[in-house]
Scaffold this motif. Structure first.
Motif, PDB file in Angstrom:
ATOM      1  N   PHE A 121      28.366  41.653  42.954  1.00 23.62           N
ATOM      2  CA  PHE A 121      28.063  41.471  44.376  1.00 23.62           C
ATOM      3  C   PHE A 121      28.384  40.065  44.863  1.00 23.62           C
ATOM      4  O   PHE A 121      28.551  39.836  46.060  1.00 23.62           O
ATOM      5  CB  PHE A 121      26.581  41.789  44.639  1.00 23.62           C
ATOM      6  N   THR A 122      28.473  39.066  43.961  1.00 29.60           N
ATOM      7  CA  THR A 122      28.790  37.696  44.397  1.00 29.60           C
ATOM      8  C   THR A 122      30.291  37.437  44.460  1.00 29.60           C
ATOM      9  O   THR A 122      30.711  36.368  44.886  1.00 29.60           O
ATOM     10  CB  THR A 122      28.150  36.671  43.459  1.00 29.60           C
ATOM     11  N   ALA A 123      31.096  38.391  44.009  1.00 29.33           N
ATOM     12  CA  ALA A 123      32.545  38.184  43.960  1.00 29.33           C
ATOM     13  C   ALA A 123      33.139  38.165  45.374  1.00 29.33           C
ATOM     14  O   ALA A 123      32.610  38.781  46.299  1.00 29.33           O
ATOM     15  CB  ALA A 123      33.205  39.272  43.126  1.00 29.33           C
ATOM     16  N   LEU A 124      34.247  37.468  45.506  1.00 29.41           N
ATOM     17  CA  LEU A 124      34.910  37.312  46.797  1.00 29.41           C
ATOM     18  C   LEU A 124      36.188  38.158  46.845  1.00 29.41           C
ATOM     19  O   LEU A 124      36.768  38.477  45.805  1.00 29.41           O
ATOM     20  CB  LEU A 124      35.266  35.845  47.038  1.00 29.41           C
ATOM     21  N   PRO A 125      36.646  38.513  48.059  1.00 21.62           N
ATOM     22  CA  PRO A 125      37.926  39.242  48.195  1.00 21.62           C
ATOM     23  C   PRO A 125      39.100  38.274  48.103  1.00 21.62           C
ATOM     24  O   PRO A 125      38.995  37.191  47.539  1.00 21.62           O
ATOM     25  CB  PRO A 125      37.796  39.880  49.574  1.00 21.62           C
ATOM     26  N   SER A 126      40.229  38.684  48.692  1.00 21.49           N
ATOM     27  CA  SER A 126      41.460  37.875  48.709  1.00 21.49           C
ATOM     28  C   SER A 126      41.886  37.523  47.290  1.00 21.49           C
ATOM     29  O   SER A 126      41.896  38.371  46.423  1.00 21.49           O
ATOM     30  CB  SER A 126      41.258  36.625  49.579  1.00 21.49           C
ATOM     31  N   GLN A 127      42.161  36.229  47.032  1.00 24.10           N
ATOM     32  CA  GLN A 127      42.736  35.846  45.740  1.00 24.10           C
ATOM     33  C   GLN A 127      41.774  36.016  44.579  1.00 24.10           C
ATOM     34  O   GLN A 127      42.188  35.981  43.411  1.00 24.10           O
ATOM     35  CB  GLN A 127      43.230  34.392  45.783  1.00 24.10           C
ATOM     36  N   TYR A 128      40.478  36.217  44.870  1.00 28.68           N
ATOM     37  CA  TYR A 128      39.501  36.418  43.787  1.00 28.68           C
ATOM     38  C   TYR A 128      39.444  37.869  43.313  1.00 28.68           C
ATOM     39  O   TYR A 128      38.725  38.184  42.357  1.00 28.68           O
ATOM     40  CB  TYR A 128      38.117  35.948  44.233  1.00 28.68           C
ATOM     41  N   LEU A 129      40.166  38.770  43.972  1.00 28.15           N
ATOM     42  CA  LEU A 129      40.316  40.175  43.550  1.00 28.15           C
ATOM     43  C   LEU A 129      38.993  40.899  43.365  1.00 28.15           C
ATOM     44  O   LEU A 129      38.911  41.888  42.644  1.00 28.15           O
ATOM     45  CB  LEU A 129      41.116  40.250  42.234  1.00 28.15           C
ATOM     46  N   ASN A 136      31.900  30.315  40.109  1.00 28.82           N
ATOM     47  CA  ASN A 136      31.735  30.803  38.738  1.00 28.82           C
ATOM     48  C   ASN A 136      33.061  31.080  38.034  1.00 28.82           C
ATOM     49  O   ASN A 136      33.071  31.508  36.886  1.00 28.82           O
ATOM     50  CB  ASN A 136      30.847  32.059  38.696  1.00 28.82           C
ATOM     51  N   ASP A 137      34.184  30.840  38.707  1.00 25.01           N
ATOM     52  CA  ASP A 137      35.478  31.049  38.071  1.00 25.01           C
ATOM     53  C   ASP A 137      35.616  30.114  36.874  1.00 25.01           C
ATOM     54  O   ASP A 137      35.480  28.904  36.994  1.00 25.01           O
ATOM     55  CB  ASP A 137      36.611  30.770  39.063  1.00 25.01           C
TER      56      ASP A 137
END
Length: 683
Positions: A121-129, A136-137
């Protein structure tokens, strides 16, 4: 009504309890197959959904993410080895399609995921897929493996291009990547366009015994015959990444500023075995074809090209005529600059100005000098604005090989990305000045630690030396050059002075001025002897032809040098005669104890590791190139995944001293332009 309420609750509990129990259950079998999707045994989140037998990861809207996971966590624990921390082997295959709004431009891609959680749920769209986010990357606590099918080049993550497949470990900066495509049986590479709107099939296979991860892709029409050669093949122990008892398998995707749709048509997975083949006749390929045909093209940027040409063409024509007059006036100046401009068109504009590098090195003062070699000097530099510390090589304009080395560094090293290779940051070409800018390695070269006169503060313990050699050191970098990059790179000058140590004493191979690249399955087009005496293979001295085997010869000498702290060719103080290091090690082995050749400064080491490195060094520097192992096998030896050949004994080796004499006899036969370095002088 009140009389029926208890009965109703009982029925409700009978329905909900099994559902809750099944949702928390584990799939102990570790095998499943989806020949099309109905929503059963699948959890979809965010923009993902199941329609018409297709798993749709994104809905076509901008800046969205979509996740879909197999409903049950998988148990990667090896039942055959109780309390083992090793994860099981696994195999999976899936068919996907990306349908974007344009033929040559798309939103972001999708990824196959193995993760310790199915809640991203914390993940981002665009280049973070939809996998990670900016904070956290790269964290080791992510416990995430992803195979990305990426259609946007992100400089943030050092993507190689906008159409590649990458292996991501806890980060979106891939540990290995390659332009999308496949190899035919004859070794020919065929590129694939991920945004072609056509179905394609991917296979991901992990062999826990050899800690080898392979990724393969092919067009849908040849899915029944998986290519024999994988697109990506990398050695990585997933035991440190994936928890063995709770692993979720699934897919993640994201869109950016452009709307795009990502589909999975079928999916098969198996733990500790090969995934079952998909039933291709049951997949909704026809639906994908219809969806692809429905994409409107009126908004495609290409539709404006004709209109733009009609408006701008007359203006451009007038501008060209005026420019032609100006060109005639400045013809002489243009002819002088033509070579430099043509070169920059091919390899890109300079990354730094000469003024910036002059300021960074305080005018190339001697106090900033790190060392000198045959092709120039290397200075420590502090960039005026960013304050980044860098190593700046100033190629000597008097050097006959200077321009060739300069171009080799940019065209080869500039495209390589590996943790055990020195990173080229940029370059500058200004009049007669040729400068290359690298990451700064604060601990200098390996040569200094092995051969410096003052051993007080520069001695390396055995653990450090083994770390420098093995699969997370020079061997890993050389495996990437020979086997894992999209082309074969022959370094041609592997030696301890070209191995640099970063702040954590990790080894990085540098100086690619003599390197040459060629396609897999082809031969290197080298005809001149190049390298450093003592590291040059006998067949290279005879024929001038560099191969992967000649690099492995040099690596074998280097392994022995790191262990013994003796140069490849040294003078015997007893009789003043030159000796080969390999002869010294071979004599110790013939005498009954190969460890007698070890550096006397080492007061603590593991006998088995010393024996492995010295014997492997002799095997790699075998007189016959056909007897030398490839780098993939060298990695397996160093990782103790494969034992050395049982028939490899001292009497199976010829005297390598004789070979060194033969090599020196070839000096007169070498081409005058051959780049050969004397060991005593460095390069």
């Amino acid at each position: 009504m009140n009389m029926h309420q208890p009965c109703f609750l009982q029925y409700l509990l009978l329905i909900l309890v099994p559902l809750l129990l099944s949702a928390s259950a584990y799939d102990r079998s570790g095998e499943f197959i989806f020949d099309g999707f109905s929503g059963n045994d699948l959890i979809t989140m965010d923009a993902a959904s199941v329609t018409n037998g297709l798993l749709s990861l994104t809905s076509g809207q901008k800046e969205l993410r979509g996740h879909a996971f197999y409903a049950f966590p998988l148990d990667f624990t090896s039942a055959a080895v109780p309390n083992s921390s090793a994860v099981l082997s696994f195999s999976t295959t899936f068919v996907f399609a990306i349908i974007g709004p344009y033929d040559d431009l798309s939103g972001h891609g999708l990824a196959f995921v193995l993760s310790s959680t199915n809640d991203l749920f914390t993940a981002l769209p665009s280049q973070y897929l939809g996998l990670l986010n900016s904070w956290n990357d790269g964290n080791s606590s992510n416990h995430l493996l992803a195979i990305e099918l990426d259609t946007i080049q992100s400089t943030q993550f050092n993507d190689i291009n906008d159409n590649h497949i990458g292996i991501d470990i806890n980060s979106l900066s891939s540990v290995a990547s390659h332009t999308a495509g496949y190899y035919t049986s004859n070794g020919e590479f065929h590129p694939l366009k991920l945004i072609s709107r056509k179905p394609m099939q991917v296979w991901v296979d992990y062999d826990s015994n050899h800690i080898m991860l392979n990724v393969t892709i092919a067009p849908y029409f040849m899915s029944s015959t998986k290519p024999s050669r994988p697109l990506l093949s990398t050695i990585f122990n997933l035991s440190s990444i994936l928890p063995t008892a709770t692993v979720y398998a699934g897919f993640s995707s994201a869109t950016g500023t452009l709307n795009c749709k990502h589909y999975v048509l079928g999916w098969s997975f198996k733990l500790n075995g090969e995934a079952a083949s998909l039933n291709y006749s049951a997949l909704s390929v026809k639906t994908i074809q219809e969806l692809a045909q429905q994409v409107p093209t009126s908004d495609h940027p290409g539709s404006y090209k004709v209109l733009i040409c009609k408006i701008l063409l007359p203006i451009v024509a007038i501008f060209v005529l005026v420019s032609a007059v100006l060109v005639k006036v400045h013809m002489k100046r243009r002819s002088q600059e033509r070579a430099e401009l043509d070169w920059q068109r091919e390899y890109g504009p300079p990354s730094f100005t000469y003024k910036e590098l002059l300021a960074a090195t305080h005018g190339f003062k001697d106090k900033m000098l790190l060392g000198r070699g045959g092709f120039g000097s290397v200075y420590k530099g502090v960039m005026p604005i960013s304050k980044q510390i860098a190593a700046i090589k100033r190629v000597s304009p008097e050097s006959r090989q200077g321009m060739r080395e300069f171009m080799a560094e940019i065209t080869i090293l500039g495209h390589l990305r590996h943790r055990n290779l020195v990173q080229l940051i940029g370059y500058c070409s200004h009049k007669q000045h040729l400068l290359l800018v690298y990451d700064y390695m604060p601990n200098g070269s390996l040569d200094c630690y092995l051969h410096t006169q003052d051993h007080g503060n520069t001695n390396l313990c055995w653990a450090q030396r083994f770390h420098i050699i093995k699969g997370i050191g020079i061997a890993s970098g050389l495996f990437y050059l020979h086997e894992d990059w999209e082309q074969v790179v022959i370094h041609r000058d592997i030696k301890t002075s070209n191995v640099l140590l970063d702040s954590e004493m990790n080894a990085r191979l540098g100086d690619f001025g003599l390197a040459r690249s060629h396609d897999h399955g082809a031969d290197a087009h080298t005809t001149h002897v190049a390298g450093t005496y003592g590291y040059i293979a006998p067949e290279l001295a005879r024929l001038g032809k560099a191969t992967k085997a000649t690099d492995i010869f040099a690596f074998g000498v280097l392994m022995m040098e790191v262990t013994c702290a003796i140069r490849p060719i040294w003078v015997n103080t007893t009789d003043g005669e030159p000796l080969a290091l390999a002869d010294w090690v071979l004599a110790a082995w013939q005498g009954g104890s190969i460890t007698d050749a070890v550096d006397p400064r080492l007061d603590s080491y593991v006998d088995e590791e010393i024996e492995l490195v010295l014997k492997l060094g002799l095997l790699c520097s075998h007189p016959s190139p056909n007897a030398r192992p490839c780098m993939r096998l060298v990695m397996q030896y160093l990782q103790s995944d494969t034992p050395l050949p049982s028939d490899f004994q001292p009497n199976s080796l010829l005297s390598i001293g004789v070979i060194q004499d033969e090599m020196h006899d070839q000096r007169a036969m070498s081409c005058p332009s051959a780049a050969i370095t004397d060991l005593s002088k460095g390069r």
